[in-house]
Scaffold this active site. Structure first.
Site, PDB file in Angstrom:
ATOM      1  N   CYS A 161      12.444  -6.129  -4.238  1.00 19.04           N
ATOM      2  CA  CYS A 161      12.924  -5.329  -5.371  1.00 19.04           C
ATOM      3  C   CYS A 161      13.990  -6.089  -6.172  1.00 19.04           C
ATOM      4  O   CYS A 161      15.192  -5.942  -5.925  1.00 19.04           O
ATOM      5  CB  CYS A 161      13.449  -3.967  -4.938  1.00 19.04           C
ATOM      6  SG  CYS A 161      13.658  -2.875  -6.350  1.00 19.04           S
ATOM      7  N   CYS A 338      10.322  -0.857 -10.693  1.00 19.11           N
ATOM      8  CA  CYS A 338      11.682  -1.010 -10.192  1.00 19.11           C
ATOM      9  C   CYS A 338      12.545   0.099 -10.796  1.00 19.11           C
ATOM     10  O   CYS A 338      12.851   0.065 -11.990  1.00 19.11           O
ATOM     11  CB  CYS A 338      12.219  -2.392 -10.587  1.00 19.11           C
ATOM     12  SG  CYS A 338      13.787  -2.728  -9.820  1.00 19.11           S
TER      13      CYS A 338
HETATM   14  P1  FAD Z   1       8.143  -4.171   5.218  1.00 16.78           P
HETATM   15  O1  FAD Z   1       8.079  -2.748   4.790  1.00 16.78           O
HETATM   16  O2  FAD Z   1       9.470  -4.825   5.270  1.00 16.78           O
HETATM   17  O3  FAD Z   1       7.428  -4.223   6.631  1.00 16.78           O
HETATM   18  C1  FAD Z   1       7.180  -5.413   7.320  1.00 16.78           C
HETATM   19  C2  FAD Z   1       6.950  -5.039   8.780  1.00 16.78           C
HETATM   20  O4  FAD Z   1       6.449  -6.190   9.483  1.00 16.78           O
HETATM   21  C3  FAD Z   1       8.237  -4.604   9.469  1.00 16.78           C
HETATM   22  O5  FAD Z   1       8.045  -3.349  10.077  1.00 16.78           O
HETATM   23  C4  FAD Z   1       8.483  -5.707  10.487  1.00 16.78           C
HETATM   24  O6  FAD Z   1       9.052  -5.228  11.695  1.00 16.78           O
HETATM   25  C5  FAD Z   1       7.076  -6.245  10.731  1.00 16.78           C
HETATM   26  N1  FAD Z   1       7.074  -7.631  11.181  1.00 16.78           N
HETATM   27  C6  FAD Z   1       7.899  -8.638  10.818  1.00 16.78           C
HETATM   28  N2  FAD Z   1       7.589  -9.765  11.489  1.00 16.78           N
HETATM   29  C7  FAD Z   1       6.532  -9.463  12.279  1.00 16.78           C
HETATM   30  C8  FAD Z   1       5.785 -10.210  13.223  1.00 16.78           C
HETATM   31  N3  FAD Z   1       6.076 -11.483  13.499  1.00 16.78           N
HETATM   32  N4  FAD Z   1       4.761  -9.593  13.863  1.00 16.78           N
HETATM   33  C9  FAD Z   1       4.473  -8.287  13.594  1.00 16.78           C
HETATM   34  N5  FAD Z   1       5.172  -7.528  12.730  1.00 16.78           N
HETATM   35  C10 FAD Z   1       6.192  -8.116  12.087  1.00 16.78           C
HETATM   36  N6  FAD Z   1      10.777  -0.982  -3.405  1.00 16.78           N
HETATM   37  C11 FAD Z   1      10.452  -0.073  -4.361  1.00 16.78           C
HETATM   38  O7  FAD Z   1       9.264   0.159  -4.597  1.00 16.78           O
HETATM   39  N7  FAD Z   1      11.404   0.594  -5.077  1.00 16.78           N
HETATM   40  C12 FAD Z   1      12.720   0.419  -4.836  1.00 16.78           C
HETATM   41  O8  FAD Z   1      13.554   1.062  -5.464  1.00 16.78           O
HETATM   42  C13 FAD Z   1      13.105  -0.504  -3.827  1.00 16.78           C
HETATM   43  N8  FAD Z   1      14.409  -0.709  -3.562  1.00 16.78           N
HETATM   44  C14 FAD Z   1      14.757  -1.485  -2.497  1.00 16.78           C
HETATM   45  C15 FAD Z   1      16.106  -1.585  -2.159  1.00 16.78           C
HETATM   46  C16 FAD Z   1      16.495  -2.330  -1.056  1.00 16.78           C
HETATM   47  C17 FAD Z   1      17.955  -2.424  -0.717  1.00 16.78           C
HETATM   48  C18 FAD Z   1      15.511  -2.972  -0.260  1.00 16.78           C
HETATM   49  C19 FAD Z   1      15.904  -3.741   0.984  1.00 16.78           C
HETATM   50  C20 FAD Z   1      14.162  -2.895  -0.594  1.00 16.78           C
HETATM   51  C21 FAD Z   1      13.772  -2.163  -1.720  1.00 16.78           C
HETATM   52  N9  FAD Z   1      12.429  -2.055  -2.113  1.00 16.78           N
HETATM   53  C22 FAD Z   1      12.074  -1.200  -3.117  1.00 16.78           C
HETATM   54  C23 FAD Z   1      11.414  -2.973  -1.556  1.00 16.78           C
HETATM   55  C24 FAD Z   1      10.483  -2.367  -0.507  1.00 16.78           C
HETATM   56  O9  FAD Z   1      11.211  -1.751   0.521  1.00 16.78           O
HETATM   57  C25 FAD Z   1       9.603  -3.491   0.049  1.00 16.78           C
HETATM   58  O10 FAD Z   1       8.987  -4.171  -1.022  1.00 16.78           O
HETATM   59  C26 FAD Z   1       8.522  -2.976   0.973  1.00 16.78           C
HETATM   60  O11 FAD Z   1       9.076  -2.293   2.076  1.00 16.78           O
HETATM   61  C27 FAD Z   1       7.646  -4.133   1.466  1.00 16.78           C
HETATM   62  O12 FAD Z   1       6.674  -3.664   2.341  1.00 16.78           O
HETATM   63  P2  FAD Z   1       6.011  -4.647   3.406  1.00 16.78           P
HETATM   64  O13 FAD Z   1       5.081  -3.813   4.211  1.00 16.78           O
HETATM   65  O14 FAD Z   1       5.494  -5.864   2.725  1.00 16.78           O
HETATM   66  O15 FAD Z   1       7.235  -5.103   4.306  1.00 16.78           O
END
Ligand code: FAD
Length: 394
Positions: A161, A338
């Site tokens: 984000c 965003c």
């Molecule tokens: P994640 O949700 O981070 O999940 C990844 C998962 O993979 C985790 O559970 C982790 O434990 C697991 N993992 C890691 N390594 C391994 C491994 N080796 N083996 C197996 N599993 C593993 N998005 C919005 O849409 N709007 C917003 O307003 C927004 N604001 C944000 C504000 C902040 C402060 C933050 C930190 C994020 C924000 N986001 C926002 C971004 C959003 O949270 C992420 O883009 C989203 O969660 C990404 O999803 P993902 O599944 O790719 O990763």
């Protein structure tokens, strides 16, 4: 060797959403999610936790309650991939085989790339919204500050984000104003990039927001060290490489981020270490039985949960087509969103696609700061996430 028809790496936003959608489409699919964590966090809430509106615990749920019915949860961590052999290896010493693989382990937060940060974060005025373990310290230090310099940083490179580093700065500024101490506090937002926001329509508005609030913006400043003892932030200028020192009384750090090491060191990685997928079909460019979405993918758009909401149906449709040996026809256009919080009652809802063109949901100009959009962020989007998106419904 354990073997599943579909293996999903990561049970975060992308992993759970895709698993739910696949099960909704075909309950007979044999799916396993590999995810080490007991807890799943709605990370967008961390901005509001940092701003004192929610407690950290309110952003989390038990992972066990989110794994869709009929999906096997393997509580382990993936260490490496062997895509040529359709298998992967876990920290627990297991080899797991698959017919189809979905890679969604998110982005890696590199706390140790800023010298002194790991040791100091959470103490002595150093805080960060980027971990459940440190997010409470943000509100502690914002609410305790009565005078001095409040410093906010945004690093070079991709972060989750892209607007989030400035959201917490605007919330802090608003809090200082509402609590009567604003005149005693200098608010500085430093960023390694050359501008506040990538899309002009929203950038222009956010520049006015920063200026109206008296937030000093310093571009091309890349934080390299936090000296907690002397309360100094050390930067390298991105163009001149000069060292710049800024004294602070509180500092909110957005740490540098990258593709996870176990992904960037694998055969699945492309440029920059991200899982290399076609930007429209989300299918791997070299391994046709592999798909990726979310923060770990190479998709050239802002990394957000909102983007995943549009990526997930494309992965599901194209994976099911691939299983039937049909061509991938679903196409992702780079949509991302965003919600830039600009205060305790205002928000600019930026939505755009690969072309950098606004792709707005509502029939009004979303670049205007609105209370209604703030309420959407605070109450609407969390409900949509837990009850709609993670259930594969929206
Ligand atoms: P994640 O949700 O981070 O999940 C990844 C998962 O993979 C985790 O559970 C982790 O434990 C697991 N993992 C890691 N390594 C391994 C491994 N080796 N083996 C197996 N599993 C593993 N998005 C919005 O849409 N709007 C917003 O307003 C927004 N604001 C944000 C504000 C902040 C402060 C933050 C930190 C994020 C924000 N986001 C926002 C971004 C959003 O949270 C992420 O883009 C989203 O969660 C990404 O999803 P993902 O599944 O790719 O990763």
């Amino acid at each position: 060797m354990d073997h599943h028809q579909i293996v999903i790496v990561g049970g975060g936003t992308a992993g759970i959403t895709v698993a739910a959608r696949l099960k909704n489409a075909d309950p007979s699919l044999d799916i396993a999610i590999i995810e080490p964590s007991e807890k799943h966090y709605y990370q967008p809430l961390w901005t509001l936790v940092g701003g004192g509106m929610f407690k950290p615990v309110e952003s989390g749920r038990d992972e066990a309650d989110l794994i869709p019915y009929g999906v096997k949860w393997i509580q382990d961590r993936v260490d490496s991939f062997s895509p040529g052999a359709n298998s992967l290896f876990t920290r627990g010493g297991e080899t797991i085989g698959y017919d189809y693989l979905i890679v969604a382990p998110g982005i890696q937060v590199n706390w140790d790339q800023v010298k002194g940060l790991k040791e100091s974060v959470g103490k002595d005025g150093v805080c960060s919204n980027y971990s459940i373990d440190t997010v409470a310290s943000t509100w502690k230090f914002i609410s305790e500050l009565k005078e001095g310099v409040a410093l906010f940083t945004q690093p070079a490179g991709a972060v989750k984000c892209g607007g989030a580093p400035q959201k917490i700065c605007y919330l802090a500024e608003d809090h200082f104003r509402r609590s009567g101490v604003r005149k005693n506090i200098e608010v500085i937002f430093t960023l390694a990039g050359p501008r506040l926001f990538a899309v002009d329509k929203y950038r222009e508005v956010l520049e006015k927001v920063a200026s109206r609030k008296g937030v000093e913006t310093r571009f091309r400043h890349n934080l390299v060290e936090v000296r907690a003892a002397s309360k100094e932030a050390i930067y390298r200028h991105m163009d001149t490489n000069d060292e710049i020192v800024i004294k602070y009384d509180m500092i909110h750090v957005t740490p540098p981020m990258s593709a996870p090491d176990f992904v960037s060191q694998s055969e699945l990685a492309g440029e920059g270490g991200w899982v290399e997928v076609d930007k429209h079909s989300l299918q791997h460019t070299r391994f046709a039985n592999v798909f990726s979405l979310g923060d770990a993918s190479s998709l050239p758009t802002s990394k957000t949960g909102a983007a995943i909401r549009k990526q997930a149906p494309v992965v599901v449709e194209n994976l099911l087509a691939t299983m039937k040996q049909e061509p991938c026809q679903a196409s992702y256009d780079g949509y991302t969103s965003c919600p830039v919080v600009t205060g305790y009652d205002s928000l600019v809802l930026a939505e755009f696609d690969y072309s950098g063109q606004p792709a707005e949901t509502f029939p009004f100009d979303q670049s205007r700061e609105r209370f209604s959009m703030f309420l959407l962020k605070k109450f609407g989007l969390p409900a949509l996430y837990w009850h709609g998106m993670l259930r594969g419904r929206v």
